[in-house]
Design an enzyme around this catalytic site. Sequence first.
Site, mmCIF file in Angstrom:
data_model
loop_
_atom_site.group_PDB
_atom_site.id
_atom_site.type_symbol
_atom_site.label_atom_id
_atom_site.label_comp_id
_atom_site.label_asym_id
_atom_site.label_seq_id
_atom_site.Cartn_x
_atom_site.Cartn_y
_atom_site.Cartn_z
ATOM 1 N N GLU A 182 0.862 -1.180 0.000
ATOM 2 C CA GLU A 182 0.000 0.000 0.000
ATOM 3 C C GLU A 182 0.903 1.236 0.000
ATOM 4 O OE1 GLU A 182 -3.616 2.033 2.617
ATOM 5 O OE2 GLU A 182 -2.252 0.604 3.556
ATOM 6 N N ARG A 188 5.935 -13.716 8.924
ATOM 7 C CA ARG A 188 6.433 -12.344 8.903
ATOM 8 C C ARG A 188 7.567 -12.192 9.911
ATOM 9 N NH1 ARG A 188 2.953 -6.740 9.463
ATOM 10 N NH2 ARG A 188 4.617 -5.423 10.273
ATOM 11 N N LYS A 244 2.778 1.100 9.859
ATOM 12 C CA LYS A 244 2.966 2.379 9.161
ATOM 13 C C LYS A 244 2.217 3.509 9.870
ATOM 14 C CE LYS A 244 2.081 0.521 5.093
ATOM 15 N NZ LYS A 244 1.836 0.356 3.644
#
Length: 702
Positions: free
Chosen positions: A204, A424, A434
């Site tokens: 994104e 992850r 973020k």
Amino acid sequence: MSGTVSFKHGAAAHAAYLAANYGRTAHSSGPLPVKFVADPKVEIPIFKSENGVTIEGSITIARYFARVGSASALYGATPEDAAVIDAWLEIAAKLRAAEDPSSVFDEINAALILRMYLTGHALTLADFAVFEAVRERQLTLTIKKLSGRTPHLYRWLLHLEALPLFHQAIRLFAPKVVNTGGSFEVMKLHDAAEGKVVTRFPPEPSGYLHLGHVKAALLNNYYARQYKGKLILRFDDTNPSKEKDEFVDNLREDLKRLEITPDEITFTSDHFDKLFTYAKTMITTGKAYVDDTPIDEMRQQRLDGVEGKNRNNSIEHNLEMFEEMIQGSEVGQLCCLRAKIDMKHKNSTMRDPVLYRCNMQPHHRTGTKYKAYPTYDFACPIVDSLEGVTHALRTSEYHQRNEQYEWVIDALGLRKPFVEEFGRLNFQYTVLSKRKLLWFVESGLVDGWNDPRFPTVQGMLRQGLTVPTLKEFILSQGASKQLVTMEWDKIWAMNKKYLDPITPRYAAVTKGERVPVRLAGGPTTPEGKSYPRHLKNPELGTKVLTLLDRIFIELEDAVLCESGEEVTLMGWGNAIFDKIEKDSEGKVTAIDGRLHLEGDVKKTKKKLHWVADTENLIPVCASYFEHLITKKKLEDDDVLEDNVNRESRRDVEMLGDGSLRMLKEGDFVQLERKGFFRCDAAFRDGHPLVLFAIPDGRIARS
């Protein structure tokens, strides 16, 4: 003299191997003609020469090799040297036998305070024997944990491990272990055919590429190349409130830095019109409905598994309300489009998830054309199918939502990609959200998204992490599904090993903590001396070392010196400090000494870095960084602001060797006995040279 050393897999024979092969790095005629062969029948290392000599035990073999080999300095140049080395061999034996090795660590650490190696400036059998004891007892991790107590021991160990010859020894005598998957090949793709695999990396554009993204980017690129397929870089731009062209541009640049070149670049916004069509199809087939239930109430209904009042509205009413959403009317802005699945589903993500929301913010590409935008969970599976993605690689945190991914595909009758999961990477004392990183930026607590304390690619590279190290580290973690929280020390220790053989050495002293030394016998006007930038890498060329009868040394070194003591000035030679002047509080203020260049540098205990007191010195600002947060892992109920380290940057003024004025932004340098640095801003009149300290793995991010 030639022969064979037989050893059992996992047995420690490092000292023998190092002594036999030291000629490869020493200034000698070469290594001894000795082969090392694994033999499961032997219990301890055994050397057998072609002329019948048999010697048992790694240390005894190493002694023999040192005496007969061309690199005879391994056992010292004099009987006194040999006696000192013998004492260290006894310390190595003590380390092997000690139930609690910490006291031996202290003894070794004390000897290394002002030395590069155990007996001075060069490797000897002493280093080989102690290194072997550390490896045999598997004490590396213990030494790392005690690095705050014994930093010089840890520095010595990291340095040796970085040397090619020692690295070879570690690999040769490592016990056989089962492959734990330090490679992306651990995860096999389903029905993958050469030339037909298509992967996608879908960030994104709401921030810069960070460490959490790097594994996904490298993983998708790896499989696309492995199968000679295609990699799509797709910007998931479905939330105009967060996205900017700035982030798009920087994400593309960061992938270039990682040497990842996508075969195709797309945007989810390329498919907005098609997504509207698919949304209407969902409505007309009774698989979606428009809901104006307030957010908090909707959240509670999903938690309790309770159907809302709008769930069974007619298709006509839902189409009408969806049109209100598309137009962004006051009524439409109160609504969302939801999938009609099962409000009592055991998987909570399947309880009628949201597919579309209104957002009146202008989109970074489409401006104000659209007022309603698809959610990631709706758009991603559709666009994956439309763009020909064969294998959708998703982190294991999406595991529950994979069922939702497949439901959307099935509901619309689209081609279904294979979903492959991987774990992850998380890091201690680090936030990868973020939203939280943006808070740091907007609060002015960092310089921006490329701040060296940030886990963004640009931030890490700015602090001195190298791209080869970053890629090697990620690859070494493998593609397992396990969620891993890492310490920073490993990646920084790997980085140091990469930098050490290719980084030039210079000198600088702390401006407010320097002591002037007057050297009788030194040149009264500056003289230049050509000196290697790196003693072990002549390819780095030479620098000019300025010699003068007035120099500066560090105060922390001066306080350890005694009147009449002979020391070595690195790169110049020996000097005798005749008189040490102190103020009323006992602080060293000046030293009178004299050059003693005929002195033996091997016999001095202190090797000091220094700079000449000339106008050629340049101002240096060295910046040291610590973690931005004070807690290893932030829990869901932790308040970010309460866990911020507001003293995470420390700037130190130094005076540097005049040769440092040649550094450019991005250059790496080692300041003698201070560590590795990356040049963040070159020196220019009126502005100091700015150096960022690179962590070395001893203390994470500091």
